[in-house]
Every structure is written in C-alpha cells, then in structure tokens.
Design a protein around this motif. Sequence first.
Motif, PDB file in Angstrom:
ATOM      1  N   ARG A  39       0.863  -1.196   0.000  1.00  0.00           N
ATOM      2  CA  ARG A  39       0.000   0.000   0.000  1.00  0.00           C
ATOM      3  C   ARG A  39       0.892   1.237   0.000  1.00  0.00           C
ATOM      4  O   ARG A  39       1.946   1.254   0.617  1.00  0.00           O
ATOM      5  CB  ARG A  39      -0.909   0.030   1.216  1.00  0.00           C
ATOM      6  CG  ARG A  39      -1.972  -1.055   1.212  1.00  0.00           C
ATOM      7  CD  ARG A  39      -3.019  -0.772   2.282  1.00  0.00           C
ATOM      8  NE  ARG A  39      -4.000  -1.825   2.356  1.00  0.00           N
ATOM      9  CZ  ARG A  39      -5.112  -1.868   1.634  1.00  0.00           C
ATOM     10  NH1 ARG A  39      -5.376  -0.902   0.786  1.00  0.00           N
ATOM     11  NH2 ARG A  39      -5.965  -2.859   1.764  1.00  0.00           N
ATOM     12  N   ASP A  40       0.420   2.274  -0.678  1.00  0.00           N
ATOM     13  CA  ASP A  40       1.169   3.529  -0.660  1.00  0.00           C
ATOM     14  C   ASP A  40       0.756   4.354   0.557  1.00  0.00           C
ATOM     15  O   ASP A  40      -0.037   3.902   1.386  1.00  0.00           O
ATOM     16  CB  ASP A  40       0.991   4.293  -1.977  1.00  0.00           C
ATOM     17  CG  ASP A  40      -0.457   4.708  -2.260  1.00  0.00           C
ATOM     18  OD1 ASP A  40      -1.295   4.703  -1.315  1.00  0.00           O
ATOM     19  OD2 ASP A  40      -0.753   5.034  -3.415  1.00  0.00           O
ATOM     20  N   ASP A  41       1.291   5.563   0.644  1.00  0.00           N
ATOM     21  CA  ASP A  41       1.000   6.418   1.799  1.00  0.00           C
ATOM     22  C   ASP A  41      -0.468   6.784   1.920  1.00  0.00           C
ATOM     23  O   ASP A  41      -0.957   7.047   3.016  1.00  0.00           O
ATOM     24  CB  ASP A  41       1.842   7.699   1.740  1.00  0.00           C
ATOM     25  CG  ASP A  41       3.322   7.416   1.915  1.00  0.00           C
ATOM     26  OD1 ASP A  41       3.649   6.360   2.512  1.00  0.00           O
ATOM     27  OD2 ASP A  41       4.148   8.227   1.452  1.00  0.00           O
ATOM     28  N   ALA A  42      -1.170   6.782   0.792  1.00  0.00           N
ATOM     29  CA  ALA A  42      -2.604   7.103   0.800  1.00  0.00           C
ATOM     30  C   ALA A  42      -3.461   5.873   1.077  1.00  0.00           C
ATOM     31  O   ALA A  42      -4.681   5.963   1.138  1.00  0.00           O
ATOM     32  CB  ALA A  42      -3.005   7.726  -0.533  1.00  0.00           C
ATOM     33  N   GLY A  43      -2.828   4.698   1.230  1.00  0.00           N
ATOM     34  CA  GLY A  43      -3.581   3.479   1.505  1.00  0.00           C
ATOM     35  C   GLY A  43      -4.038   2.731   0.264  1.00  0.00           C
ATOM     36  O   GLY A  43      -4.739   1.733   0.374  1.00  0.00           O
ATOM     37  N   GLU A  44      -3.629   3.217  -0.899  1.00  0.00           N
ATOM     38  CA  GLU A  44      -4.013   2.555  -2.149  1.00  0.00           C
ATOM     39  C   GLU A  44      -3.083   1.379  -2.426  1.00  0.00           C
ATOM     40  O   GLU A  44      -1.902   1.408  -2.089  1.00  0.00           O
ATOM     41  CB  GLU A  44      -3.941   3.557  -3.311  1.00  0.00           C
ATOM     42  CG  GLU A  44      -4.891   4.737  -3.180  1.00  0.00           C
ATOM     43  CD  GLU A  44      -6.355   4.328  -3.199  1.00  0.00           C
ATOM     44  OE1 GLU A  44      -6.719   3.454  -4.013  1.00  0.00           O
ATOM     45  OE2 GLU A  44      -7.123   4.865  -2.378  1.00  0.00           O
ATOM     46  N   LEU A  45      -3.648   0.351  -3.050  1.00  0.00           N
ATOM     47  CA  LEU A  45      -2.853  -0.819  -3.411  1.00  0.00           C
ATOM     48  C   LEU A  45      -1.847  -0.454  -4.490  1.00  0.00           C
ATOM     49  O   LEU A  45      -2.142   0.338  -5.384  1.00  0.00           O
ATOM     50  CB  LEU A  45      -3.767  -1.950  -3.897  1.00  0.00           C
ATOM     51  CG  LEU A  45      -4.762  -2.468  -2.855  1.00  0.00           C
ATOM     52  CD1 LEU A  45      -5.731  -3.458  -3.489  1.00  0.00           C
ATOM     53  CD2 LEU A  45      -4.038  -3.103  -1.680  1.00  0.00           C
TER      54      LEU A  45
END
Length: 170
Positions: A39-45
């Motif tokens: 996951r990235d910092d924004a919570g996206e896969l």
Amino acid sequence: RNAMMGAMETGAVLYGPVKSAVDFETAMSGVAKQVDGARDDAGELTNVYYDMQEQVRETALDMGVMPSKMADTYAMTAKLGVQGSENIEKMSRAATMLGPAFEMDQTVVVEQLAQIGNGIGFSLKTEDGINNLLDLADTINYLDDQSVAKGQDIMDVMKRSSGMIREGSL
C-alpha cells in the motif's frame, strides 16, 4: 415456480466460485496489510500488491491448494518478518509441503519455523537466513520420517532449545 427453481439452481451453481473469490480477496487483504510496499502512503494498493496477488495465485495452482489458503500463508510469512517476495514465496511453499508431513496447518508451520529461526538467530530478512531455516526444516522432516516423534513434537523441542542452540550450550 419453475422460475424460482431455476433461480435457486443458478444461485447454487454460482455460490462456490463466488465464495472462493470472496475468501481469496479477504485473505489478500492480510497480504496487503503485512507486505512492505503493498500500500502507498494514501492506503491505495500498489504494484507490489498486484504482483504478489499474481504470485499467490500461481503458487496456489502449482501447489494444488486453494488461493485463499496460500494468501493466508503469505500473509503469515510476511507478518513474521520474512521480507522480499522471493523469500515469502519460498517459505510459503515449504510450509505448504511440510504441513501435511507434520499434520499441521501450513500457517502454523510457518509461524513455528519462524520462532525457531528467530531463536537460533537466523535472519528472516535475508536469503541466507531463509535457506538455513529451510535446511533445518528438511532435517526436522527427516527426523519426523525416521522416528516415532512427530514433526510438531520435534518443532516444540527446537523452539524450547533454540536459545541454547544459539549460545552454543547445547
């Protein structure tokens, strides 16, 4: 009445594949939670997640287990500190093979092997540490096959004595 029977038949036929897909996605959420970079910092896969998802499917197909079970094993492996997709796959494959031999669930095999490895001092973050741990797992499997002791019993002894093994007192 016929329409209702047809709908019930269709629902019954679709239930299995839909349940399997839902189970897999649920298990993959554990992978997303445990694998660094999934996951990235924004919570996206991220691509790390999608690459791991494909790897889980391929490994499950190759090993003949349900993808959701393999995803659970990958998640547990990552949770225990194993890093890198190749190391996670290697440990998950080993646990899948050793599970039936030790009469244990493959996620439990991974957990116990990691505890033994950490106790002895094998780094689960390196390929060498993973290879050393898998060599030890082969030895445990050999002892399981050659003696009356079960793999679970041997692993319990190894967990209790791993600190002494590390210090060279055993």
